[in-house]
Design a protein around this motif. Structure first.
Motif, PDB file in Angstrom:
ATOM      1  N   LEU A   1     -11.681   6.789  -3.552  1.00 36.90           N
ATOM      2  CA  LEU A   1     -11.838   5.976  -2.347  1.00 36.90           C
ATOM      3  C   LEU A   1     -13.312   5.715  -2.042  1.00 36.90           C
ATOM      4  O   LEU A   1     -13.688   4.612  -1.624  1.00 36.90           O
ATOM      5  CB  LEU A   1     -11.174   6.668  -1.156  1.00 36.90           C
ATOM      6  CG  LEU A   1      -9.647   6.725  -1.166  1.00 36.90           C
ATOM      7  CD1 LEU A   1      -9.136   7.590  -0.023  1.00 36.90           C
ATOM      8  CD2 LEU A   1      -9.050   5.324  -1.074  1.00 36.90           C
TER       9      LEU A   1
ATOM     10  N   ALA B   1       0.809  -1.229   0.000  1.00 39.21           N
ATOM     11  CA  ALA B   1       0.000   0.000   0.000  1.00 39.21           C
ATOM     12  C   ALA B   1       0.839   1.275   0.000  1.00 39.21           C
ATOM     13  O   ALA B   1       0.579   2.189  -0.803  1.00 39.21           O
ATOM     14  CB  ALA B   1      -0.960  -0.022   1.185  1.00 39.21           C
TER      15      ALA B   1
ATOM     16  N   GLY C   1      -2.070   8.174  -6.066  1.00 37.86           N
ATOM     17  CA  GLY C   1      -2.624   9.438  -5.577  1.00 37.86           C
ATOM     18  C   GLY C   1      -2.005  10.640  -6.249  1.00 37.86           C
ATOM     19  O   GLY C   1      -2.680  11.638  -6.522  1.00 37.86           O
TER      20      GLY C   1
ATOM     21  N   ALA D   1       0.081   3.608  -3.206  1.00 41.96           N
ATOM     22  CA  ALA D   1      -0.779   4.756  -2.911  1.00 41.96           C
ATOM     23  C   ALA D   1      -0.180   6.108  -3.306  1.00 41.96           C
ATOM     24  O   ALA D   1      -0.866   6.920  -3.945  1.00 41.96           O
ATOM     25  CB  ALA D   1      -1.160   4.747  -1.433  1.00 41.96           C
TER      26      ALA D   1
ATOM     27  N   ASN E   1      -8.851  11.926  -5.307  1.00 44.09           N
ATOM     28  CA  ASN E   1      -8.412  10.790  -4.490  1.00 44.09           C
ATOM     29  C   ASN E   1      -9.546  10.294  -3.601  1.00 44.09           C
ATOM     30  O   ASN E   1      -9.747   9.076  -3.454  1.00 44.09           O
ATOM     31  CB  ASN E   1      -7.221  11.202  -3.622  1.00 44.09           C
ATOM     32  CG  ASN E   1      -5.930  11.293  -4.400  1.00 44.09           C
ATOM     33  OD1 ASN E   1      -5.346  10.281  -4.768  1.00 44.09           O
ATOM     34  ND2 ASN E   1      -5.477  12.505  -4.670  1.00 44.09           N
TER      35      ASN E   1
END
Length: 364
Positions: free
Chosen positions: A129, A105, A113, A109, A125
């Motif tokens: 999510l 992650a 992102g 990420a 972002n």
């Protein structure tokens, strides 16, 4: 949103996430995994959309706290789910996957992102999510269900008894300390690497980002290797890995005193973090499988306890050493590795004592 506001929102999320893990396990053991997990997914999704479409910074702060609590329910519940369903080597197989995914992650990420923010702004972002968690919620309703077979009574005395029993179990508690010390090496590097790379070696923040990426890849690789060696004796694997960490830390101190550059730094960091990921994966799987009858509480203490103890070690180390060069970072890693060796020896003694008690014949 200002940089200070962004940092505070992240801090609120991290604190609520870390502390909540210590508390939600008893709820999951008493009221089940499925409904609470579904409610947490819905709360996370809705809060993500609220953050994306509001300009009220205080509402954003509140939603970030809510997200931290929701994620703790999701993470602790899903770890407990696998502990409910599987046992033995099958459980070790799946729990070892957790730390590999968990290590992936921080690698994926920031890049994902960053692209989202560059193309569509920071709000994209949270929209992503929100949509992603809604998709997971739908899949949960279609293919998942309640895994808890026996619900435990929800009462302060019984809950306190379970927590007390786990904390007083030596191999479990020392295992949490091993997890924290292993991950503290990564955190200490993350806290000090921007200064070392940008101010000591005079590289750009982009190079700092790629250095963090290499550190994360090494951690993930260690988890993958440990999964491949899952059938090997636990004590021997950890002892070899810790010994190599001590050796590489000593070499890092010596080599970087003579050749202090980003390349020598990152070679040793990659090796030390690979071994850290290896150790973390092994002990994480062991700790999760230690109390399968109270899987929610065990999962919560393992995650939340690791988070809190890691924060203590990493902030103490960086505050004490005031790392201003790669050799000092090597000294910090050496201290953490030596402490890890001590924690492992206590872990091993407690584990062997527990096995001796378990298999001791009853007196006639």
């Amino acid at each position: 949103m200002s940089n200070a506001a962004v940092q505070l929102s992240i801090l609120l999320f991290m604190v609520s996430y870390g502390v909540s893990q210590l508390l939600v396990g008893s709820l999951l053991d008493s009221f089940g995994r499925f409904r609470l997990g579904s409610a947490a997914l819905l709360a996370f999704s809705l809060s993500s959309f609220v953050i994306a479409f509001t300009n009220n910074i205080y509402l954003i702060y509140a939603m970030r706290v809510l997200q931290g609590i929701a994620v703790s329910f999701i993470m602790v519940g899903k770890r407990a789910y696998f502990m409910d369903i599987y046992q033995g080597d099958k459980l070790k197989h799946y729990t070892s996957l957790f730390s590999i995914v968990w290590a992936t992650a921080p690698i994926v990420a920031p890049f994902l992102g960053g692209y989202f923010q560059e193309l569509w702004g920071w709000q994209s972002n949270f929209i992503f999510l929100g949509v992603f968690s809604l998709v997971i919620l739908v899949l949960e309703q279609l293919y998942s269900g309640e895994s808890l077979r026996v619900k435990h009574p929800f009462g302060m005395r019984s809950i306190a008894g379970v927590y007390s029993m786990m904390i007083r179990t030596g191999d479990f508690t020392y295992g949490l300390i091993i997890l924290a010390l292993s991950y503290s090496m990564l955190v200490v590097f993350g806290m000090t690497s921007p200064f070392l790379i940008e101010h000591v070696f005079h590289f750009s923040p982009v190079v700092s980002g790629y250095s963090a990426l290499l550190s994360g890849v090494a951690l993930m690789a260690g988890g993958i290797i440990s999964k491949a060696l899952i059938s090997r004796p636990l004590d021997r694997k950890i002892l070899v890995a810790v010994s190599l960490q001590i050796l590489f830390s000593l070499l890092m101190i010596g080599v970087t005193r003579v050749w202090a550059n980003i390349y020598t730094l990152m070679v040793f960091i990659a090796l030390i973090h690979l071994l850290g990921g290896f150790i973390f994966n092994i002990v994480f799987a062991y700790a999760l499988g230690r109390f399968t009858k109270n899987a929610g509480v065990a999962s919560g203490i393992t995650g939340g306890g690791n988070y809190i103890v890691t924060s203590f070690f990493s902030y103490t180390i960086t505050g004490f050493f005031r790392i201003s060069g790669p050799s000092l970072l090597g000294v910090a890693d050496l201290l953490l590795a030596v402490l890890l060796l001590g924690a492992f020896l206590l872990f091993r003694r407690a584990r062997l004592a527990g096995e001796a008690t378990k298999y001791r014949p009853l007196a006639s």
